[in-house]
Write an enzyme that holds these catalytic residues in place. Structure first.
Site, PDB file in Angstrom:
ATOM      1  N   VAL A  72       0.799  -0.956  -0.032  1.00 40.36           N
ATOM      2  CA  VAL A  72       0.104  -0.032   0.034  1.00 40.36           C
ATOM      3  C   VAL A  72       0.780   1.154  -0.082  1.00 40.36           C
ATOM      4  O   VAL A  72       0.632   2.244   0.504  1.00 40.36           O
ATOM      5  CB  VAL A  72      -1.034   0.278   1.008  1.00 40.36           C
ATOM      6  CG1 VAL A  72      -1.827  -1.099   0.903  1.00 40.36           C
ATOM      7  CG2 VAL A  72      -0.451   0.123   2.635  1.00 40.36           C
ATOM      8  N   CYS A  73       1.877   1.302  -0.602  1.00 40.79           N
ATOM      9  CA  CYS A  73       2.696   2.642  -0.783  1.00 40.79           C
ATOM     10  C   CYS A  73       3.211   3.254   0.580  1.00 40.79           C
ATOM     11  O   CYS A  73       3.332   4.273   0.666  1.00 40.79           O
ATOM     12  CB  CYS A  73       2.027   3.604  -1.624  1.00 40.79           C
ATOM     13  SG  CYS A  73       2.435   3.568  -3.219  1.00 40.79           S
TER      14      CYS A  73
END
Ligand SMILES: *Cc1c(COP(=O)(O)O)cnc(C)c1O
Length: 768
Positions: free
Chosen positions: A352-353
């Protein structure tokens, strides 16, 4: 847009002036939306939050005496990247930030020479677990700075926070110097972001070097190099080139619509916070039959107290978790994502970055992350459990438009598919040794063009077996003209309707489609001969190399526009047919196939095996391509029984796109067939006719099995039932991968079979 003409800003025409007026009024509205005084703040329109961060990084890079960068551990990747521009950078956890801001202590690792400028960045809300961070930190930093001769700036990443909370910049003395937001995260549309700058900090941009069109009052190029940047407003200096005029005007409409639908951001916050409590409690309370928890939650627990009291929450409407079975084994993220997308749930999984946040939540050490990387793990791939640990998380985010039904739907989904009500079946139990019936090959299918329909080998025909698979199987594939990616049914279900027929009499592969094109254009033929004149010569120094599963392969591209246009028209995608030709190129293909196999083979230990030192390791192939894929009619029968029990429709063997269908011979009846179900899980070597195959493990399935191969329509079976009945170690399996063992032909076999190994329909199958 239907009644106005909006011109390119910066000229005197009425259309240009109209655009400028609208842009300036939206700029003011944006400030008002965040409660910011236009005398104290300026808005710079940018493409997204990331672009805003880059503008700040660019200004800092040019600061005389360089800059140091301190960032919170929970920062988004786009914030972390700023460190590459800094002289020194520091990744701080909560405690370290507090200590640094409160005490006048130095940064943890201050042995290095400090720069004259320091940028401190953190997210207002983590995009990993929803945790909110104090909005008082910019003031703390400012207090700490007073008296120091260093310039210290604060950068607040409000991209996640602003989506569901009111961001209040009402007090310039406590506000961050720079704030970035992404409007599409708040309104869904337009795709636009903003960098909001506190005017007191504008000087930070004074050393910016680049200038773009629209940002200068004068530029001299000839003989002398001289320019004067615009001075009045900061945004005039930073908005390079033409603004996205229509997106900015759309933002005006988005603000109106959002207000009409959802009211104020404070109302959005109470609504999402109420739903968040419900989701959190729902997931937290799911337990397996033995009382163990289904979900491991990484989002902080809501404080006790009245639900939906929006003001007291320390967390945004995000629940981040992973799922375990009752034995403690993790559910694979890829499998979770496939099943949830079939159930029309939109959810994010993976890293998720947020590298720091995920590593902290999962206690992944740098060495583990590097080891996973060397072992083939990449962002967005299917290797999601490595070394017995998940490599990412499942993140459910709620917004203004989320409803109670959405929340209950997700909880119900996890409950239905991931809560064990009885002990899970282990590898051994799934394939308990049963009495072997007589088995035979009831069908052989090759797929001449990868992901297109199969060609059934007629009865009585001997079909060649090669180390890389059955002859002509996946000899061709379609690749996207631009990216070179091999097309797959997953993205293009219509590929199932492309019917290739191998006609050895005429020496051609005849390809047709039954729907969608006028009859005259509904077929094309491809020569079986691989005369080089059929293929394009590589023109550029660096030709686009097709990729299958991320591996580069060495194929030849057809030159004929007739052939390429046929496929492009059928699929509505610009594509080209390529061939893996035998001969010189064939060796490469083989080598590729082998390298591919080695790379994707992982050692799997069943739960029993790990407790028993002597048990042999079991190999399972992760790739979706292997030399030969076989399925068992008995297993399919058992699967279809389960599907019907659940009220679904039985699926056809074609859905699994196997090469060999193995069926019990004779009239053993349904009961015998039932006993044979999943016997193939235990096979290690199989004789088919005169040939020996080594099994490479069970075939991991994806939702491509849900595409009806005759209509190209998607449904959620058989994947949903497979996920309920055939999930092992967090993955879903059906069918077995096999490779021909060319080296171990028994000596008594005739030389013909050794030189030209074949199988045919009706051959006896003897597992060992
Ligand atoms: C989404 C997000 C970003 C990046 O936003 P873009 O619009 O993709 O540039 C940065 N930080 C956080 C906290 C986010 O949620």
């Amino acid at each position: 847009m239907t009644v106005n003409l909006f011109g390119n800003p910066h000229s005197a025409s009425a259309s240009s002036q109209l655009s400028m007026q609208r842009i300036e009024s939206v700029r003011l509205r944006v400030l008002q939306f965040f409660g910011a005084d236009p005398n104290e703040f300026d808005v710079v329109f940018v493409a997204n939050a990331t672009a805003g961060i880059k503008l700040v990084a660019e200004a800092m890079r040019c600061a005389p005496g360089e800059f140091d960068f301190a960032y919170h551990q929970a920062s988004h990747t786009s914030l972390v990247g700023v460190r590459e521009e800094a002289r020194n950078s520091f990744c701080l956890d909560d405690g370290q930030v507090q200590a640094w801001l409160e005490a006048s202590g130095a940064l943890p690792d201050a042995a290095q020479r400090a720069s004259d400028t320091l940028l401190f960045a953190y997210p207002a809300q983590s995009n990993m677990d929803g945790r909110k961070y104090p909005l008082t930190w910019p003031l703390d930093l400012r207090r700490r700075t007073s008296g120091s001769c260093r310039h210290m700036y604060s950068l607040l990443d409000a991209a996640a926070y602003a989506a569901s909370s009111p961001l209040d910049l009402g007090r310039a003395d406590t506000a961050p110097d720079f704030t970035v937001v992404s409007f599409y995260k708040i309104f869904g549309f337009p795709d636009l972001g903003a960098l909001i700058v506190r005017r007191q900090a504008e000087e930070a941009f004074d050393h910016r070097r680049y200038f773009g069109g629209g940002t200068v009052d004068m530029v001299v190029c000839v003989q002398e190099q001289w320019h004067v940047p615009k001075r009045q407003f900061l945004h005039e200096r930073l908005e390079d080139g033409t603004l996205p005029v229509h997106s900015i005007i759309a933002l005006d409409a988005a603000l109106d619509t959002h207000k009409r639908l959802f009211g104020t951001m404070a109302q959005v916050r109470s609504h999402t916070s109420f739903l968040w409590h419900r989701l959190y409690r729902g997931l937290e309370s799911l337990t397996h039959f033995d009382g163990s928890a289904v979900c491991v939650l990484y989002t902080p627990k809501p404080a006790a107290g009245p639900q939906g009291n929006g003001n007291s929450v320390n967390c945004g409407p995000v629940v981040t978790f992973n799922i375990r079975n009752h034995l403690g084994a993790w559910v694979g993220l890829a499998e979770f994502e496939k099943l949830s997308s079939l159930k029309k749930i939109h959810i994010r999984t993976g890293g998720v970055c947020n590298p720091g946040g995920v590593a902290a939540a999962l206690s992944l050490q740098p060495w583990e992350m590097k080891q996973n990387f060397s072992a083939g793990f990449r962002c967005g791939t299917e290797n999601d459990i490595m070394g017995g640990k998940p490599t990412g998380v499942i993140r459910a985010s709620l917004g203004a438009m989320s409803t109670m039904a959405d929340v209950d739907g997700l909880i119900g989904f996890v409950d239905e598919f991931y809560r064990d009500v009885v002990p899970v079946q282990t590898a051994e139990q799934l394939g308990i040794c049963r009495k072997q019936a007589n088995l035979y090959v009831s069908g052989i299918t090759v797929y001449p063009i990868k992901s297109c329909a199969g060609f059934e080998v007629p009865e009585g025909v001997r079909w060649e077996v090669r180390p890389e698979g059955l002859a002509w199987d996946r000899e061709w594939c379609l690749v996207h003209r631009g990216s070179g990616h091999a097309l797959s049914q997953k993205q293009h279900p219509r590929m199932a309707l492309i019917l290739p027929v191998l006609d050895f009499g005429r020496g051609e592969l005849r390809v047709s489609v039954e729907v969608g094109l006028p009859e005259s254009r509904a077929k094309v033929s491809v020569p079986l001969s691989n005369n080089p004149s059929h293929f394009c010569r590589p023109r550029s120094a660096k030709p686009i190399v097709p990729r299958v599963c991320g591996e580069e392969i060495a194929p030849q591209t057809y030159a004929s526009p007739e052939i390429n246009d046929f496929f492009s028209q059928v699929l509505g995608v610009p594509c080209q047919l390529v061939r893996f030709t035998p001969g010189g190129q064939g060796k490469k293909t083989m080598r590729y196939a082998k390298a591919h196999l080695q790379k994707h083979q992982v050692v799997y230990k069943s739960p029993e095996a790990s407790s028993d030192q002597e048990a042999p390791k079991r190999r399972i192939l992760l790739s979706n391509e292997s030399p030969v894929l076989a399925i068992s009619a008995a297993s399919l029968g058992a699967l279809n029984c389960r599907i019907r029990e659940r009220g679904g429709q039985a699926v056809s063997a074609t859905a699994f796109r196997a090469n060999i269908l193995i069926a019990p011979s004779g009239s053993g009846g349904a009961e015998q067939a039932e006993q044979q179900a999943y016997a193939e899980d235990d096979w290690s070597v199989v004789r088919i006719g005169k040939q020996r195959f080594k099994t490479l493990g069970a075939c991991r399935r994806c939702h491509m099995v849900c595409i009806d191969q005759t209509t190209a329509e998607r449904s959620d079976e058989p994947f949903v039932t497979l996920a309920k009945t055939r999930r092992l170690d967090g993955k879903v399996y059906f069918g077995i991968h096999m490779a021909h063992e060319s080296l171990s032909l028994p000596a008594e076999d005739g030389s013909v079979d050794a030189q030209f190994p074949t199988i045919r329909v009706g051959d006896v199958v003897q597992p060992a």
